[in-house]
Design an enzyme around this catalytic site. Structure first.
Site, mmCIF file in Angstrom:
data_model
loop_
_atom_site.group_PDB
_atom_site.id
_atom_site.type_symbol
_atom_site.label_atom_id
_atom_site.label_comp_id
_atom_site.label_asym_id
_atom_site.label_seq_id
_atom_site.Cartn_x
_atom_site.Cartn_y
_atom_site.Cartn_z
ATOM 1 N N ASP A 88 59.659 -13.091 -5.310
ATOM 2 C CA ASP A 88 58.734 -14.043 -5.932
ATOM 3 C C ASP A 88 59.083 -14.303 -7.392
ATOM 4 O O ASP A 88 58.255 -14.813 -8.157
ATOM 5 C CB ASP A 88 57.297 -13.506 -5.864
ATOM 6 C CG ASP A 88 56.654 -13.718 -4.503
ATOM 7 O OD1 ASP A 88 57.340 -14.223 -3.597
ATOM 8 O OD2 ASP A 88 55.470 -13.370 -4.338
ATOM 9 N N ASP A 148 59.025 -0.647 -2.893
ATOM 10 C CA ASP A 148 58.942 -1.428 -4.124
ATOM 11 C C ASP A 148 60.266 -1.371 -4.876
ATOM 12 O O ASP A 148 61.141 -0.550 -4.579
ATOM 13 C CB ASP A 148 57.808 -0.906 -4.998
ATOM 14 C CG ASP A 148 56.442 -1.395 -4.539
ATOM 15 O OD1 ASP A 148 56.391 -2.287 -3.664
ATOM 16 O OD2 ASP A 148 55.423 -0.877 -5.042
ATOM 17 N N ASP A 150 61.276 -0.256 -7.703
ATOM 18 C CA ASP A 150 61.694 0.909 -8.477
ATOM 19 C C ASP A 150 61.965 2.135 -7.614
ATOM 20 O O ASP A 150 62.170 3.222 -8.150
ATOM 21 C CB ASP A 150 60.640 1.243 -9.533
ATOM 22 C CG ASP A 150 59.231 1.350 -8.960
ATOM 23 O OD1 ASP A 150 58.963 0.698 -7.938
ATOM 24 O OD2 ASP A 150 58.399 2.072 -9.534
ATOM 25 N N ASP A 241 47.232 -2.675 -0.076
ATOM 26 C CA ASP A 241 47.669 -1.555 0.756
ATOM 27 C C ASP A 241 46.481 -0.716 1.240
ATOM 28 O O ASP A 241 46.391 -0.367 2.412
ATOM 29 C CB ASP A 241 48.657 -0.675 -0.011
ATOM 30 C CG ASP A 241 48.257 -0.450 -1.465
ATOM 31 O OD1 ASP A 241 47.071 -0.648 -1.799
ATOM 32 O OD2 ASP A 241 49.131 -0.076 -2.265
#
Length: 508
Positions: A88, A148, A150, A241
C-alpha cells in the site's frame, strides 16, 4: 474527594490482580501447553496443504528486502506455496519492492525462481485489513501465513507450524515474537521485556486455560475457512487481528499458541514510534471491546471465558483512570495527612501491591520462564518497567482510549521500521520519524508536578508515598524527554562501517 480516589484505586487493583491470575493460569495449566513437535495430527509430505504467505507493507523501503529474502528461504514445497507482497506504499517503496520481487521471481541470491508477486494498491482503503482482504481474493492457499515488514521468519517456521492444522477445528496458530535489536538501547531492552510478558503470560496463560486469545497480526497462520466463516477481515477497528480472532473463536474455531516457535522482529528504537504503536493497540482493543464484548457476553461460552475476554478487551481503560488518579493524588495526600502508618498499611499497601507491584511480578516471572539463568538481571529494569508501562504511556494511550470510547475515527498509524540492530548503528530512515505535538510537553509538566508532590510528601513526613510518586516523576519525564530529544542527536561512534548497503538505489 476521597471517594473517587479510592474507586479508581480499587478498579486499578482489580486489573492488577488479573495479572496475578494470568500467572496462576500459566502455571496451573502447564500440562496443556502446545508444542511444535507434538501436533494433533500430521500431513504426509505429498499431501501438504497449499500455503499463501501474505506480507502487508506500507512505506517499508528499508526492510522489504530482508523480509522477502527470509520468506523466500522458507522450507516448503514450491508447488504448494505462494508469496503475496501486499503493498500500500505511497513512496519509493513501490519501485524498490517491485525490483526486489522481480529478482526473486527470476531467481536470486542462490535461490531458484520463487512464487512471489507484488500486489500494489493505489488506495489504502481499510488499511492493513483492506490489503489482506484484497490479497485473499486471489490467494490460492487453504492456509494463510502473515508476516509484517519488520519480521524475519526462520527457514523452518512453516514446517514447525503446518502440522498443527492436521488437527480438525484448528483455525489459527500464533508463534512467539522475539527481538532482533533487543540490545540496541535501554528502551528496546525495556520494550522486549514488556512484549515477553504479553507473549509468555498473557498468551501462555489464556491458551493453556482454553479461553479466548488473539492473533497478533503477524507471525501466525490462519485456516482460510476460519477467516471466511468469521466474516473476513474488517477494518472498523485498528486491531483487525483481535477483532477477527474473537469472531472466529465465537464461531467455534480453536486457536493454538506455540511458545517454543520463535519469529524475530524489530523493536521500535525511538519513543515516538513506540508510543504510536502502543496508542494504536490501546485504541484498537477498546474499539474491539465495544464491538465484540456484547456478542461474547451473549454467547454460550463459559463464564470464565467471558470474564477473561472482559479483562482482555477493557484493560486499557486503566489509562484514563491513571489520569484521574494523577489529578486526585495530591489532594488526597493533603486530606489524609493526618493518618498514621497503620492506616497506610491496612489500606494503601494492599492497593499498591495489587495495582502496582503486580506489574513488576508479571514481567519478572516472564523473564524467569524465558531466561532461567539470567532472569535476575530483570530486577534492574523493574523501576523503568513500572514507570514506563504503568505511567509513561498514560497520556498518549488515554487520548487513544477516549477517542475509541467516543467513536473518533483515525487512520492506521504504522510503526516506523529503521532496520537497526547493533548498538551505535545509524539509520537512513529518518524520513519516517514522527513527533507527537504537545503531548511530550504535557508529560514533562506532569513530571514536574509530581516532583513537587515528592517534595511535599517529604516535608510532611509522608515517606510511604515517595517511591510511588517517584514512579510518576520518572515515567512522565522519561517519555517526555525521549519524545522530544531522541533522534535529534545521532549516535556517535564507528557505526558508519556497519551501515546496511542496499543492492539498489534508495532515496526520497
Amino acid at each position: 474527594m476521597l471517594v473517587p480516589y479510592f474507586i479508581v484505586m480499587v478498579i486499578l487493583a482489580f486489573y492488577g490482580i488479573h495479572r496475578y491470575q494470568l500467572v496462576w493460569l500459566y502455571y496451573r495449566n502447564r500440562k496443556n501447553a502446545a508444542k511444535w513437535d507434538e501436533p494433533g495430527g500430521h500431513f504426509d509430505e505429498d499431501r501438504l496443504p497449499f500455503v499463501t504467505v501474505q506480507l502487508p507493507i506500507y512505506n517499508e523501503q528499508f526492510v522489504v528486502d530482508r523480509l522477502i529474502d527470509a520468506v523466500c528461504r522458507l522450507d516448503y514445497p514450491r508447488d504448494r506455496f505462494e508469496i503475496q507482497l501486499l503493498d500500500d506504499s505511497t513512496d519509493d517503496t513501490v519501485q524498490v519492492a517491485e525490483e526486489i520481487v522481480q529478482r526473486y521471481a527470476r531467481g536470486f541470491a542462490g535461490l531458484d525462481p520463487q512464487p512471489v508477486v507484488h500486489l500494489h494498491r493505489t488506495n489504502r482503503h481499510g488499511y492493513k485489513a483492506g490489503a489482506l482482504d484484497e490479497g485473499l481474493k486471489v490467494a490460492r492457499g487453504e492456509l494463510i501465513a502473515i508476516f509484517d515488514a519488520d519480521f524475519v521468519p526462520p527457514a523452518d517456521w512453516l514446517r514447525k507450524v503446518i502440522h498443527h492444522f492436521a488437527e480438525p477445528g484448528i483455525g489459527m496458530v500464533q508463534t512467539r515474537w522475539t527481538h532482533l535489536n533487543r540490545n540496541y538501547n535501554f528502551m528496546t531492552q525495556v520494550e522486549a521485556i514488556l512484549l515477553d510478558g504479553h507473549f509468555v503470560l498473557e498468551h501462555g496463560g489464556r491458551s493453556r486455560a482454553g479461553v479466548f486469545f488473539n492473533f497478533n497480526g503477524t507471525a501466525g497462520m490462519w485456516r482460510r475457512q476460519a477467516i471466511d466463516e468469521a466474516g473476513g477481515w474488517q477494518h472498523d477497528t485498528l486491531t483487525e487481528d483481535t477483532d477477527l480472532s474473537y469472531r472466529a473463536q465465537l464461531k467455534g474455531w480453536k486457536f493454538k499458541y506455540l511458545q517454543d516457535v520463535e519469529c524475530p522482529a524489530e523493536l521500535p528504537i525511538e519513543m515516538t514510534a513506540f508510543k504510536t504503536q502502543q496508542a494504536r493497540w490501546a485504541k484498537g482493543l477498546i474499539q474491539t471491546g465495544k464491538k465484540i464484548l456484547p456478542r461474547v457476553l451473549k454467547s454460550d461460552a463459559p463464564w470464565h471465558t467471558k470474564l477473561e475476554a472482559w479483562y482482555h478487551l477493557t484493560a486499557n481503560i486503566s489509562y484514563p483512570l491513571m489520569i484521574v488518579l494523577s489529578a486526585l493524588l495530591m489532594p488526597a495526600m493533603i486530606i489524609r495527612s493526618w493518618q498514621g502508618y497503620i492506616q497506610m498499611l491496612l489500606i494503601d499497601f494492599p492497593l499498591f501491591v495489587a495495582s502496582t507491584m503486580s506489574v513488576s511480578t508479571f514481567y519478572l516471572v516472564s523473564q524467569k520462564e524465558l531466561h532461567p539463568k539470567t532472569w535476575y538481571k530483570t530486577f534492574l529494569y523493574v523501576p523503568v518497567l513500572m514507570a514506563l508501562g504503568g505511567v509513561g504511556l498514560t497520556i498518549s494511550n488515554a487520548v487513544a482510549v477516549m477517542e475509541a470510547l467516543f467513536g473518533v475515527k483515525s487512520a492506521f498509524a504504522r510503526t516506523p521500521k529503521y532496520r537497526v540492530q547493533a548498538k551505535g548503528e545509524k539509520t537512513k530512515a529518518t524520513v519516517y520519524r514522527k513527533r507527537l505535538g504537545i503531548i511530550p510537553w504535557i508529560e514533562l509538566g506532569l513530571g514536574t508536578f509530581f516532583a513537587w508532590t515528592v517534595w511535599y510528601a517529604v516535608i510532611t513526613e509522608n515517606y510511604f508515598t515517595v517511591p510511588f510518586l517517584l514512579l510518576f516523576v520518572f515515567g512522565y519525564w522519561y517519555t517526555g524527554l525521549l519524545s522530544l530529544l531522541q533522534g535529534r542527536f545521532e549516535r556517535k561512534g564507528s557505526a558508519g562501517s556497519s551501515m546496511h548497503e542496499k543492492p539498489y538505489p534508495v532515496g526520497i
